[in-house]
Each structure stands twice: as C-alpha cells, then as structure tokens.
Design a protein around this motif. Structure first.
Motif, PDB file in Angstrom:
ATOM      1  N   LEU B 166       0.837  -1.203   0.000  1.00 32.88           N
ATOM      2  CA  LEU B 166       0.000   0.000   0.000  1.00 32.88           C
ATOM      3  C   LEU B 166       0.866   1.244   0.000  1.00 32.88           C
ATOM      4  O   LEU B 166       1.813   1.356   0.782  1.00 32.88           O
ATOM      5  N   ARG B 167       0.526   2.197  -0.865  1.00 31.78           N
ATOM      6  CA  ARG B 167       1.207   3.492  -0.847  1.00 31.78           C
ATOM      7  C   ARG B 167       0.352   4.511  -1.571  1.00 31.78           C
ATOM      8  O   ARG B 167      -0.360   4.162  -2.505  1.00 31.78           O
ATOM      9  N   PRO B 168       0.404   5.777  -1.121  1.00 34.69           N
ATOM     10  CA  PRO B 168      -0.519   6.768  -1.683  1.00 34.69           C
ATOM     11  C   PRO B 168      -0.151   7.245  -3.086  1.00 34.69           C
ATOM     12  O   PRO B 168      -1.015   7.757  -3.798  1.00 34.69           O
ATOM     13  N   THR B 195      -3.190   4.109  -2.713  1.00 36.49           N
ATOM     14  CA  THR B 195      -4.246   4.441  -1.753  1.00 36.49           C
ATOM     15  C   THR B 195      -4.663   5.917  -1.783  1.00 36.49           C
ATOM     16  O   THR B 195      -5.213   6.428  -0.809  1.00 36.49           O
ATOM     17  N   MET B 198      -9.560   6.268  -1.392  1.00 37.45           N
ATOM     18  CA  MET B 198      -9.851   5.080  -0.590  1.00 37.45           C
ATOM     19  C   MET B 198     -11.150   4.372  -0.972  1.00 37.45           C
ATOM     20  O   MET B 198     -11.548   3.421  -0.310  1.00 37.45           O
ATOM     21  N   LEU B 203      -9.317   1.780  -5.252  1.00 33.85           N
ATOM     22  CA  LEU B 203      -8.184   1.022  -4.700  1.00 33.85           C
ATOM     23  C   LEU B 203      -7.899  -0.200  -5.565  1.00 33.85           C
ATOM     24  O   LEU B 203      -6.764  -0.483  -5.922  1.00 33.85           O
ATOM     25  N   ASN B 282      -4.681   6.277   6.602  1.00 36.10           N
ATOM     26  CA  ASN B 282      -5.621   5.447   5.849  1.00 36.10           C
ATOM     27  C   ASN B 282      -5.016   4.095   5.492  1.00 36.10           C
ATOM     28  O   ASN B 282      -5.675   3.064   5.572  1.00 36.10           O
ATOM     29  N   SER B 283      -3.747   4.133   5.089  1.00 35.94           N
ATOM     30  CA  SER B 283      -3.077   2.879   4.729  1.00 35.94           C
ATOM     31  C   SER B 283      -2.932   1.966   5.946  1.00 35.94           C
ATOM     32  O   SER B 283      -3.087   0.751   5.844  1.00 35.94           O
ATOM     33  N   CYS B 284      -2.626   2.558   7.112  1.00 36.69           N
ATOM     34  CA  CYS B 284      -2.486   1.758   8.330  1.00 36.69           C
ATOM     35  C   CYS B 284      -3.810   1.086   8.691  1.00 36.69           C
ATOM     36  O   CYS B 284      -3.850  -0.081   9.067  1.00 36.69           O
ATOM     37  N   VAL B 300       3.377  -1.214   4.062  1.00 35.12           N
ATOM     38  CA  VAL B 300       2.831   0.138   3.962  1.00 35.12           C
ATOM     39  C   VAL B 300       4.007   1.087   3.794  1.00 35.12           C
ATOM     40  O   VAL B 300       4.929   1.080   4.618  1.00 35.12           O
TER      41      VAL B 300
END
Lengths: 108, 451
Positions: B166-168, B195, B198, B203, B282-284, B300
């Motif tokens: 996961l990464r933005p 991400t 969301m 996603l 959000n990723s967490c 993450v």
C-alpha cells in the motif's frame, strides 16, 4: 497497477514475470477487454448466418491460429446455448473468455 | 540432479529439465516450527528516519556538540560536527523505555514494543539499502521478504492476494523490485495498491463487473477455467500457466471479498479519528482490515509528494517533527487497535527505514540536515511473539556504530522468519544452478527478542 516497470537504476536483462489477481481483474472486468470482446464477436458472427460450430472454428483460427479440438468445440457450443441474462450476448462473453485465456497470453 | 533422483522425482531428459518445477510444486515447505506470528505489517519510512531523534537517546552529543566525528566514515562529511537532538527524551510505560517527545503516541504503547538499537546495513545509499532491507541483497533481482513468506507459508485467505503493498502515490525509490517475487513462482508477487483514493473501486481497479450477472460470470469463468486446464494439460502442468489459473480464481472471489476488506468506510468514526485522516493513516487502517482478513504480508510505504520524505538532508529538525506527527499517531493507533482485537499476539508490526541518519550535522544554507547513516540505526517491532517493553542491543555513545549485540539486516530477516515459524537456512529455492535463501549465507536469529 496492472503491470510493473523495471528499475531504471540497474540494467535488466529481461522483465521478471508476475501474476497477480489485480491483473486478472483487468482481464475479466475492464471496459477495454469488454470492448475488444464485443468487436471480436461482431467480426466473427457479424452478418453471417453460419452455425456456431463454424464461428467457433473461425475464432480459433483468428486468435490461436489452429483448429479447436472436439472437446473445445463442445464446451463452446454448450456455453453459447445458455440463456442470456445480462448486458452482453453469449457470443460476446465467449469471445471475452477466449481473449482472456492463457493460450492468448502465452506464446509456446 | 543426483539430489533430485534420490528424492524420488524427476527423470533424466526432458522431465529432468522440468525437475525444478516438479520439485517446487511438490516439496512440503514450512512452517518448520510452531509460528509465533502469522502475518506481518511492515510500516516503511522511506528515506530513513533518524535513530537519535526517535528511539536512541544520546546525551553525549550535547556535550560534544560541534566536535568532529572520528573513526572510519564512508565519505568526508561537510559538517560542523555532532548535532544533538533538540527533542527531549523521557521514560515511558512500565518498561521505562526512553522515547523522543516527537513520538507521544508510540510512547503510550511502548510496553507492547521491542526497540532494536543496534541495527546496521552494508551501504549508506537508498537503493542498495532499500534492496537489502527488502530482499537481503544490495543489488536487485532477488525475491522480497514478503514473497519468501508467501512461498514458505502460503496464503491464509484464498479470496484475497496473500501479499499486498500500500502506498498513496507511485513515487517511490527503487519501486516494484522491493516487492518482487523475482525467481520465486509468479504468484508470490505483491498486489500493489495505490491508496490516494480510498473508495474500493479506486483502490482495486476493475473490482466490479458491470455487464454480467453473477451466474453468467461464474459460467464464463468456468468455461475459461476448463479451456485453460485443457491448455495446461498439454504443457506439462507448467507452473506459470497454473499460477495464471489460480490468479483468475482469486480475482473472481476477490470481487466479493475486496468490497468488504478494502472498505475503510466500514470503520467507526472513533476508529478513523484514532488513526488520523492522512494518507499514511488510511493505509495503516486498511492494513489492519487486510490483516484481519488473513493477508500474510502487508507493506505500507510512507511516501508523499516526495519519493522518500524521511530523507531529511535539509532542515532536519523541522521536517522530522512533521513526519513524526503523522506517522506516530497512525502507527500507535494500529498497534493498540490490533491489541484490542486480539490480533497483536500473532501480527508482527515493524516500523523503520532502510538505515538511520548521521549523529553529526549535514550543513545546508536552508538549515542543518542529517545524512545517510548505515552503521547504527533503530527498528521498532511490536506483537507477533516479540517481547514487549524490551530493548535489544545498543549503539556507541554517539549513535555512530552498533555496539552491543549488533543486528545486521540478515539477522533481522532470520529473526522475522523464525517468528513466522521458518528456519531461514531451510527456506531455499533452487534457481540458476544453486539454492538461494533470503539470508544468503548469513543471518543469526536474535532469540533474546522472542517472547
């Protein structure tokens, strides 16, 4: 992300192989694949009144450059006879399956 | 070849050439021991956070402020000398572990955490250090830790990918080589998720089929599966073709399961507030939902508009504080949330980067920074069978070099595999004429940190 890119910081003799479910979602659900399936179905069945059997043979010739086996033909004919419920014809669904098949993706 | 014949599979000739595939398909892998942890969430601070401003207090730096560092240093530094941390350290929890004031939330859960203060890695540059932390090797084209775990232990949930990243943003140094399966079978690659948005269908692209009924789609994929298996049977049950068939089935089931597992909107307002509302938070939160659903390894990555925000060469103090405010809150929320749900005991949470930062200043007109530092840094572990409220190893009085119980990245990997029930010396894959391991010919398990 569907497909990866190599790291530009090092040389890469060849692309490494990956297989993820995310890639498969693209194959089965993306509008791009659905559009190709529709076009393929139209191209094969278009204005021809030939039988499903003949159309299946044309599809195999076009996509895989070979004749379908008896077993493959039977599977195709049975599938094409199923009732339609959604937005796509069975021919479009069938064309889609053949485009998403391993034989289409891999060269022996 | 001899080994293969004595092991009872493989033949000379063509089948012998295919022996590697047969072996990979039939060998019973792990676990080798009763596992302490079933899954890993690795929170990666891209760019490398400073150890002496987080978990490794060094009061001697104040006394020796502006003194030049001595001993072997990888390059001649442009420095006015040692730069003490401006942040206060205080003891927290029953364990009394000293933590920087930049991490007020993690300070509250420190009794769940094990702090390793004696980490070291081979090269003080991002690409090789990132690769070493992820694959054990400073050069690319080796399988990642998550891929090895998948290969060794398989998946806990057939309806989702077992390995998710996961990464933005796409911006990340090195990139997909960090989660590559490399020569391990193709299904052990991570599913990489951006991400930034969301919503589930953002996603997981193409998660919905808008044209067919469920029944029609099942019929279509049954047809496809049969055609693929006829194709496979004529090709010696090739592993890659088989991986494609499995991925298709996972994709079909994922359409239903992902709608739930990937939907952070299903969390309560209180829970969302506890993590915060930043991209990392959000990723967490998503990582916790995926861990709950049985995903084996979730990576993450803390990236933003910069591809490695923790790389604070300029204005270190200011930037470090800002990054901590975001990362600290979400990380602590994840640890306590897992704890409340009874998941922390078998979920290993890791927080850290590819190396540490120099205890001496890196001078810059914009404001002093800290440079890359590979000979000592810290890592935080929580849950997954590690001792809570525990510190392991130490660096010297200036935080320059790992001193007591040095833990190389290979030792770190060996220990993670041990926690997951795998013997790092037995988790091998034969490729290109020899057996490969995550730890190559290195690695000692740090038994002291295992509860």
């Amino acid at each position: 992300m569907q497909f990866d890119y190599p790291d530009a910081n090092v040389h890469s003799a060849k692309r490494s192989v990956t297989t993820t479910a995310i890639q498969k979602l693209f194959m089965i659900n993306s509008s791009f694949m659905v559009e190709q399936a529709k076009r393929l179905a139209k191209r094969i069945t278009g204005d021809s009144s030939a039988t499903d059997l003949t159309h299946i043979q044309s599809t195999y010739a076009l996509l895989y450059n070979r004749k379908p086996t008896r077993k493959e033909t039977d599977l195709g004919v049975a599938f094409l006879r199923l009732p339609e419920e959604g937005k796509l014809t069975r021919w479009e669904q069938y064309s889609h399956a053949l485009l998403a098949a391993n034989e289409m993706i891999f060269i022996d | 070849m001899l080994k293969r014949i004595t092991a009872g599979f493989g033949y000379l000739g063509l089948a012998g050439l295919l022996g590697q595939q047969a072996q990979a398909a039939t060998t019973k892998l792990g676990p080798h021991f009763a596992p302490k942890a079933k899954r890993v969430i690795f929170l990666f601070m891209n760019g490398a956070p400073s150890h002496i401003d987080t978990f490794d207090p060094k009061p001697a730096l104040k006394k020796h402020e502006n003194t030049q560092p001595t001993g072997k240093i990888y390059k001649k530094p442009n420095t006015t000398g040692f730069m003490p941390s401006p942040f206060k350290f205080a003891r927290h929890g029953q364990s009394g572990i000293e933590v920087s004031e930049t991490l007020p939330y993690l300070s509250q859960v420190i009794d769940e955490c094990c702090i390793i203060r004696s980490m070291h890695t081979d090269i003080p540059n991002h690409e090789p250090a990132l690769l070493q932390m992820h694959t054990g090797n400073v050069q690319p084209i080796r399988p990642s830790l998550g891929s090895w775990l998948q290969y060794g232990l398989g998946s806990e949930n057939e309806n989702l990918p077992g390995y998710v990243v996961l990464r933005p943003t796409n911006k990340i140094v090195v990139g997909p080589a960090l989660w590559s399966n490399s020569f391990l079978p193709a299904q052990h690659q991570a599913a990489s998720i951006i991400t930034a948005d969301m919503k589930v269908d953002k996603l997981v692209a193409n998660v919905r089929n808008s044209n067919l009924t469920n029944k029609e789609q099942r019929e279509q994929l049954d047809l496809l599966g049969r055609l693929n298996r006829l194709h496979l049977a004529k090709r010696n049950n090739d592993l890659e073709l088989n991986a494609q068939i499995k991925a298709m089935e996972t994709a079909y089931r994922m359409q239903f399961e992902a709608m739930d597992s990937f939907d952070v909107e299903k969390e309560s307002v209180a829970t969302r507030a506890k993590y915060g509302h930043t991209p990392f938070a959000n990723s967490c939160l998503l990582a916790r939902r995926l861990a709950e659903s049985g995903v084996r390894y979730i990576g993450v990555y803390y990236v933003n508009n910069g591809n490695q925000p923790w790389d604070t060469h300029k204005k270190h103090n200011e930037n470090h504080l800002k990054l901590c405010q975001d990362s600290d809150k979400a990380t602590a929320a994840l640890i306590s949330d897992l704890k409340e749900r009874g998941l922390l005991e078998d979920t290993l949470v890791i927080w850290g980067g590819e190396f540490g930062r120099t205890p001496y200043a890196q001078n810059d007109k914009a404001g002093a920074g800290r440079d890359h530092h590979n000979t000592a840094f810290s890592m935080l572990l929580a849950g997954g069978g590690v001792k809570g409220g525990f510190t392991y190893g130490s660096s010297d009085e200036f935080g320059m070099r790992a001193q007591e119980k040095p833990m190389h990245v290979h030792d770190f990997h060996a220990t993670i595999l041990r926690l997951m029930g795998l013997n790092h010396e037995r988790l091998t894959y034969r490729w290109s004429g020899r057996d490969f391991r995550l730890t190559d010919i290195h690695g000692n398990v740090a038994h002291d940190i295992i509860a």
